[in-house]
Design a protein around this motif. Structure first.
Motif, mmCIF file in Angstrom:
data_model
loop_
_atom_site.group_PDB
_atom_site.id
_atom_site.type_symbol
_atom_site.label_atom_id
_atom_site.label_comp_id
_atom_site.label_asym_id
_atom_site.label_seq_id
_atom_site.Cartn_x
_atom_site.Cartn_y
_atom_site.Cartn_z
ATOM 1 N N GLY A 41 0.689 -0.751 -0.257
ATOM 2 C CA GLY A 41 -0.580 0.138 0.069
ATOM 3 C C GLY A 41 1.365 1.096 -0.151
ATOM 4 O O GLY A 41 2.250 1.079 0.292
ATOM 5 N N ALA A 46 -4.372 2.213 2.987
ATOM 6 C CA ALA A 46 -4.314 1.140 1.269
ATOM 7 C C ALA A 46 -3.390 -0.242 1.980
ATOM 8 O O ALA A 46 -4.315 -0.978 1.010
ATOM 9 C CB ALA A 46 -2.580 2.015 0.076
ATOM 10 N N ALA A 47 -2.844 -0.032 2.924
ATOM 11 C CA ALA A 47 -2.216 -1.418 3.177
ATOM 12 C C ALA A 47 -3.162 -1.994 4.082
ATOM 13 O O ALA A 47 -3.535 -3.230 4.233
ATOM 14 C CB ALA A 47 -1.199 -1.384 4.649
ATOM 15 N N ALA A 50 -5.911 -3.489 1.580
ATOM 16 C CA ALA A 50 -5.071 -4.302 0.524
ATOM 17 C C ALA A 50 -5.128 -5.493 1.821
ATOM 18 O O ALA A 50 -6.100 -7.053 1.697
ATOM 19 C CB ALA A 50 -3.915 -4.572 0.309
#
Length: 165
Positions: A41, A46-47, A50
């Protein structure tokens, strides 16, 4: 009050008030954050997305979201703001509104919806660490309770062998 005095007061507030549900919230957050560091990410958000999308299938995510309906409803009715900004700033509720809108969008995959719910919890965590969130208000305590309910459910799905450990 000087910066030094404000900083000392903030540290004391955290030491004195980060017990009970707020402490449990932080512990569960650290588990989710540590888990997400293994996923790609461009940033923490974003991480997190994901990690949830890759680790929890749609069927399990649908079940989790079904069990968290009252928490989602509260967050939809009173979206989380970003305490780095004043409440009149257009950026104050931008991320919280985007994420909770995605959570309730049944056109999206359930694991994506659940990932966005974790992003709402991420904003709560950011408000504690960066936004100088007041820890003892009724709203804060409610958000800690809701966030902890979400986090503990997701932690159980991410790491089922730790349930009851």
């Amino acid at each position: 009050m000087s910066n030094r005095e404000r900083a000392a007061q903030r540290a004391l507030d955290i030491i004195n008030n980060l017990g009970g549900v707020a402490s449990e919230f932080r512990d569960n957050w650290l588990i989710v954050q540590a888990y997400s560091t293994e996923f790609e990410g461009v940033d923490q958000r974003a991480a997190l997305i994901a990690a949830i999308e890759e680790s929890i299938d749609n069927q399990k995510a649908t079940e989790i979201l079904g069990n968290l309906q009252s928490e989602v409803q509260y967050l939809q009715q009173t979206p989380v703001g970003d305490l780095r900004f004043e409440s009149a700033d257009v950026r104050f509720r931008r991320n919280g509104l985007r994420d909770i809108t995605n959570v309730v969008d049944e056109q999206l995959d359930s694991n994506t919806r659940l990932a966005n719910l974790i992003c709402v919890v991420y904003q709560i965590r950011c408000n504690i660490d960066h936004g100088h969130k007041e820890l003892t208000t009724a709203r804060s305590q409610r958000l800690f309770t809701i966030g902890n309910s979400i986090l503990s459910t997701v932690v159980g799905a991410l790491m089922p062998s730790t349930e009851g450990a």
